[in-house]
Design a protein around this motif. Structure first.
Motif, PDB file in Angstrom:
ATOM      1  N   LYS A  27       0.811  -1.199   0.000  1.00 51.36           N
ATOM      2  CA  LYS A  27       0.000   0.000   0.000  1.00 51.36           C
ATOM      3  C   LYS A  27       0.853   1.262   0.000  1.00 51.36           C
ATOM      4  O   LYS A  27       0.483   2.274  -0.552  1.00 51.36           O
ATOM      5  CB  LYS A  27      -0.894   0.005   1.251  1.00 51.36           C
ATOM      6  CG  LYS A  27      -2.244   0.536   0.945  1.00 51.36           C
ATOM      7  CD  LYS A  27      -3.331   0.168   1.873  1.00 51.36           C
ATOM      8  CE  LYS A  27      -4.574   0.857   1.301  1.00 51.36           C
ATOM      9  NZ  LYS A  27      -5.105   1.904   2.101  1.00 51.36           N
ATOM     10  N   GLN A  28       2.007   1.192   0.656  1.00 52.72           N
ATOM     11  CA  GLN A  28       2.878   2.365   0.671  1.00 52.72           C
ATOM     12  C   GLN A  28       4.157   2.125  -0.113  1.00 52.72           C
ATOM     13  O   GLN A  28       5.208   2.642   0.220  1.00 52.72           O
ATOM     14  CB  GLN A  28       3.272   2.725   2.116  1.00 52.72           C
ATOM     15  CG  GLN A  28       2.113   3.185   2.958  1.00 52.72           C
ATOM     16  CD  GLN A  28       2.013   2.364   4.218  1.00 52.72           C
ATOM     17  OE1 GLN A  28       3.034   1.873   4.709  1.00 52.72           O
ATOM     18  NE2 GLN A  28       0.817   2.200   4.734  1.00 52.72           N
ATOM     19  N   SER A  40       8.231  -2.915  -2.968  1.00 57.15           N
ATOM     20  CA  SER A  40       7.579  -3.065  -1.679  1.00 57.15           C
ATOM     21  C   SER A  40       8.155  -4.273  -0.974  1.00 57.15           C
ATOM     22  O   SER A  40       9.036  -4.942  -1.502  1.00 57.15           O
ATOM     23  CB  SER A  40       6.074  -3.255  -1.855  1.00 57.15           C
ATOM     24  OG  SER A  40       5.826  -4.604  -2.220  1.00 57.15           O
TER      25      SER A  40
END
Lengths: 246, 361, 388
Positions: free
Chosen positions: C145-146, C156
């Protein structure tokens, strides 16, 4: 006054603190054939290597064919195209055939087409009398043949001046004459030559001027007749006694 | 892989002033300035992280002191270094581990002194050093509490496996090299096949085979502790590579040496031990030192077989609880340990190489 | 009687016979003992297990594989993983090595120092430690998500996401096969003696033709393998909690690849540098005095000669790098070795699997050595009259 090919004025060169060339003054005209001789360590190889900037001089000026030799890369490249060099250890490119050795520089540095470069190459291979070796690799040729290829390689760039750095010193005795013959024929055709060599017979036959160097300075110079017949300087006399006595 | 830190030949005309080296042409100046500024930027950040903003100790033994700091948390090393260096060795006995490792380090340093460079002296030195190590660690005599190799861990275990492997591996290497050069074709070819097979396999495979497969093919009494099987695997791998180095060293000798020794009436053993091998080792010294360096780095692989060596103990040190965030510091510490050993060894190898080359001609 | 042993021939015979006897005894004893132990533990021997279903899934796979696939297929998957990582790792290590070697041999001393620092740092730390470090770093990255984004890539904790193509696995394999065959054809054409008399103008043409045909066929394969109702290009994008589409490169793979590139690059840099140092000063001077520019001197004289000097050492290094892919087991990458060891855990059959393992590596190493040795012979400097 004939055109000046090389003009060296008050040139000094140092290796660190060691003063290897002292106050060199030398003028070479076009078409002149110069032979430089002297004991080892006298700086003669260093002198001619300064002419095509393989070594740098710290003081004084060197002017080749009207271009001043300095740090300017453009000047250096221009001079190197017009000055050819033949080395003591031939320095052919072992991974290229003889023909490729000869065509590499004309194609890259003078932007000549491959077909033309090959034509010129074969012409000079004929000139040095080994046209049949064109497809071989340097490692497959004898020392004398390799040196003749090296001369042809320098000639393919159509230089105005040819420098020779002890071209026969690394050859077995029976091969020296084939290389000297080529050099004599070049001299007869009017090439400007500066030659460092111990071959005094060649000097007598071909040189316009013989120069004796010792410990970094030009001690004496003159036409062969005067140089060999009546050397003035005692150092010159001593040197000539040593090398001409056998 | 060969050690290739060849120094450039010294030409007195090529050591110009600082200005000339870094700033001679305008392009050079630009590159130097860019390079220097990048290096300075990196060094500055490194310095602030590792030193200026770092926390070095944890007075209460927990990780609270390291929360929310911008620098390195070296406190994890300060509180957990015993685990990393000694594994799970009992606290009161850890002085034995220290002494034992010191013994090996001293032996290694002494091996570099040319005075020790004869086979009997070197052999004696290493056997003495290793015996000291083993007695100190295993105990059971002189009133020392007995421990088994399975209790050893951390850096001590790494040093143990390395020393044992080299001690067994070196004579094996010499034997393999001589066998491969034998003029009995059966022996030469079989040994050659053996060496080439081992060299084409990865070390992990060999360690794995030694640990898991050998027990299947050995009678019950020969099985022994897993650690000894792994050491033998390690030693065999080293021996295969080193045998090739020694063989090259022998082959580099002029044929006249062997002939002269034969003509003098020396037997095979006399020739080999007095004439051939000493000279061959002189030739083979640089790649041999290189092999020692590589082997030390390769001891890290035993973590895969499940041994609690220095990487595993490092991982346990930061664990998954309190100190889990400090994994970077722990890995940097372990890396530094390896770096110190490996760098010193390889510098010594380069020094030897230079010395030998100057001596030649 | 003892005079028999005085004869050298007899001695040699006896020595070899004794040696043979010892070997036979050891191997025979081992085989016998192994049989006993295996029977005692109730395991079976033989290779039928290869057709059994494995019952477990693995992380990284290039071809289709499910828990219903056989052990045989599992081994093939592991082998492909190793080949993929090995080839990619060697290529990247070469790139890194070349860059560092150039830094080390540049005239500017700042660059020299940077190169030396790099080599000293990364050569003196074991590769497994570096791989574990990178893996720990990659798993500490933010969740999808980030994820970090840039240039269409996502980074990620679940891995690196690259743009990909929506084609079936089979057609992608055919594409790589076409490129590979084209590369082999080019190598054979360039190095074989049979083609050395083709005039230069034609040679260039033929090279381009081979490359074009290879790429063309590959492109056709890709086109035919398109998954229907999807666009050709598959770009990763964030949807919900995960990143969809694109190609996901697992952190294990990235960690090991980075470690191979950095560590291998340090060694290759030294090898290349030694190669450059071995080029005779005379050849370089000759090229300079002919008026060639520094770049021409480098690319036409220094580089080819340096390459010929170091090829044998490079071959050793490549073989070593391939073996280094076995470190995958330390970071969780399912390479050939990892697959074998998991199989040993699950299916027993230790001896057969170890045998397969050894055979696999022997084949890989000998193939690399064989191919590269042919190249070495083809480009080696000819003749023995060279004086440098």
């Amino acid at each position: 006054m004939r055109d000046i090919a090389i003009k060296i004025t008050d040139m000094n060169k140092f290796y660190g603190k060691f003063h290897v060339l002292k106050g060199i003054n030398l003028t070479v005209s076009k078409g002149e054939r110069i032979v430089i001789c002297g004991p080892s360590g006298s700086g003669k190889s260093t002198l001619i290597r300064c002419i095509n900037r393989l070594e740098e001089h710290q003081q004084g000026s060197i002017n080749v064919l009207g271009t001043e030799l300095d740090d300017n890369v453009g000047h250096i490249d221009a001079i190197r195209r017009e000055v050819g060099m033949v080395f003591q250890h031939f320095n052919l490119f072992p991974h290229l055939t003889v023909l490729e050795n000869l065509t590499l520089a004309p194609m890259l540095a003078r932007k000549i087409s491959q077909a033309e470069a090959e034509k010129t190459a074969m012409k000079y291979l004929d000139r040095v009398r080994i046209p049949e070796q064109a497809a071989k690799f340097p490692g497959e040729l004898s020392g004398g043949q390799q040196q003749r290829v090296a001369i042809a390689r320098a000639l393919c760039m159509a230089p105005e001046i040819l420098l020779f750095d002890e071209p026969t010193s690394a050859l077995d005795p029976e091969m020296i004459s084939e290389v000297l013959d080529v050099m004599v024929s070049l001299a007869k055709d009017g090439m400007t030559m500066v030659c460092v060599t111990h071959e005094m017979g060649f000097a007598r036959q071909v040189a316009d001027r013989v120069i004796f160097m010792d410990q970094g300075e030009i001690v004496e110079q003159g036409p062969p007749a005067d140089f060999f017949g009546a050397p003035q300087n005692p150092r010159t006399q001593k040197f000539l006694n040593q090398i001409l006595s056998h | 892989m060969t050690s290739l830190s060849t120094p450039l030949p010294f030409d007195p005309s090529r050591k110009p002033s600082l200005r000339k080296r870094f700033f001679s042409r305008p392009m050079d100046t630009v590159i130097s300035l860019i390079g220097l500024s990048i290096a300075a930027w990196v060094l500055w950040h490194l310095l602030t992280w590792a030193v200026l903003n770092a926390v070095w100790t944890s007075p209460d033994g927990t990780s609270d002191v390291c929360r929310d700091i911008k620098g390195a948390c070296w406190a994890v090393i300060n509180t957990r270094w015993r685990l990393i260096l000694f594994g799970l060795f009992p606290y009161e006995e850890q002085w034995r581990s220290t002494l034992a490792c010191l013994a090996i380090v001293i032996v290694a340093i002494l091996s570099c002194v040319p005075k020790f460079w004869t086979a009997p002296r070197l052999g004696l030195l290493w056997i003495a050093g290793f015996a000291t190590f083993y007695t100190l660690m295993a105990g059971g005599v002189f009133g020392l509490k007995a421990t088994a190799p399975s209790d050893w861990g951390g850096l001590t275990l790494t040093v143990f496996i390395y020393a044992a492997g080299m001690l067994i591996g070196m004579p094996t290497a010499i034997a393999l090299a001589l066998m491969r050069r034998s003029d009995l074709p059966l022996i030469a070819k079989t040994t050659g096949l053996f060496i080439d097979t081992i060299r084409s396999l990865p070390l992990i495979t060999i360690l794995f085979t030694a640990a898991l497969v050998f027990p299947l093919a050995l009678p019950q009494m020969l099985i022994g502790d897993k650690i000894w099987r792994v050491i033998i695997g390690f030693a065999l791998f080293f021996a295969a590579y080193e045998a090739e180095n020694i063989r090259s060293g022998i082959q580099a000798l002029p044929a006249g040496q062997e002939e002269a020794a034969r003509a003098l009436g020396l037997t095979y053993w006399q020739r080999t031990t007095r004439v051939i091998l000493p000279q061959a080792f002189r030739n083979a010294l640089p790649p041999t030192i290189n092999q020692f360096v590589i082997s030390f780095k390769e001891t890290s692989l035993i973590v895969i077989i499940g041994f609690f060596e220095v990487m595993a103990s490092g991982k346990a040190a930061y664990g998954s609880g309190d100190w889990a965030f400090a994994w970077v510091e722990v890995y940097v510490f372990v890396a530094m340990i390896y770096f110190v050993f490996v760098f010193s060894l390889s510098r010594y190898g380069a020094y030897l190489e230079r010395r030998l080359r100057v001596g030649k001609h | 009687m003892l005079s028999i042993f005085a004869s050298r021939k007899a001695r040699r015979f006896v020595a070899q016979a004794a040696f043979l006897a010892v070997i036979v005894l050891v191997i025979g004893g081992a085989v016998y003992q192994a049989r006993q132990n295996i029977a005692a533990q109730g395991m079976t021997s033989g290779f039928e297990f290869l057709t059994r279903a494995t019952g477990f899934d693995i992380g990284f796979k290039l071809i289709d594989y499910t828990p219903y696939s056989s052990y045989g297929r599992l081994i093939v998957v592991g082998l492909l993983n190793t080949l993929f990582l090995g080839i990619l790792g060697i290529i990247l290590a070469n790139v890194v090595g070349l860059i560092i070697a150039i830094l080390r041999t540049a005239r500017n001393e700042t660059l020299n120092i940077l190169g030396t620092v790099y080599i000293e740092i990364f050569r003196n730390i074991p590769m497994i430690l570096q791989a574990v470090f990178w893996y720990a770093l990659l798993t500490q990255l933010p969740p999808p998500k980030q994820a970090l984004q840039g240039f269409g890539l996502f980074l990620s904790s679940r891995g690196l996401y690259l743009p990909g193509l929506n084609v079936t696995g089979g057609s992608a394999a055919v594409f790589f096969l076409c490129l590979f065959v084209a590369l082999i054809a080019l190598t054979i054409f360039a190095t074989s003696r049979r083609f050395s008399r083709v005039p230069a103008a034609r040679r260039g043409l033929i090279r381009w033709a081979i490359a074009a045909i290879g790429c063309g066929l590959g492109a056709v394969a890709l086109y035919l393998g398109r998954i229907p109702d999807t666009s050709l290009l598959s770009l990763p994008e964030l949807r919900g909690f995960n990143i969809r589409d694109g190609i996901r490169v697992s952190p294990e793979f990235v960690a090991l690849l980075v470690a191979m590139a950095i560590y291998g690059g340090a060694y290759i840099a030294e090898i290349i540098r030694a190669g450059f140092l071995s080029v005779g000063k005379g050849q370089v001077e000759a090229a300079q005095s002919l008026g060639l520019t520094p770049w021409q001197v480098f690319s036409r004289v220094r580089l080819p000669l340096a390459f010929r000097a170091v090829l044998p050492t490079l071959i050793n290094q490549y073989v070593w790098l391939f073996k280094a892919t076995t470190l995958g087991i330390a970071v969780g990458y399912t390479d050939f070795f990892a697959v074998i060891s998991v199989s040993i855990n699950q299916a027993g059959q230790t001896l057969e699997l170890i045998g397969i393992l050894m055979l696999g590596f022997l084949v890989i190493n000998n193939s690399i050595a064989f191919v590269l040795n042919r190249v070495n012979k083809a480009i080696a400097l000819k003749g023995n009259q060279l004086r440098s």
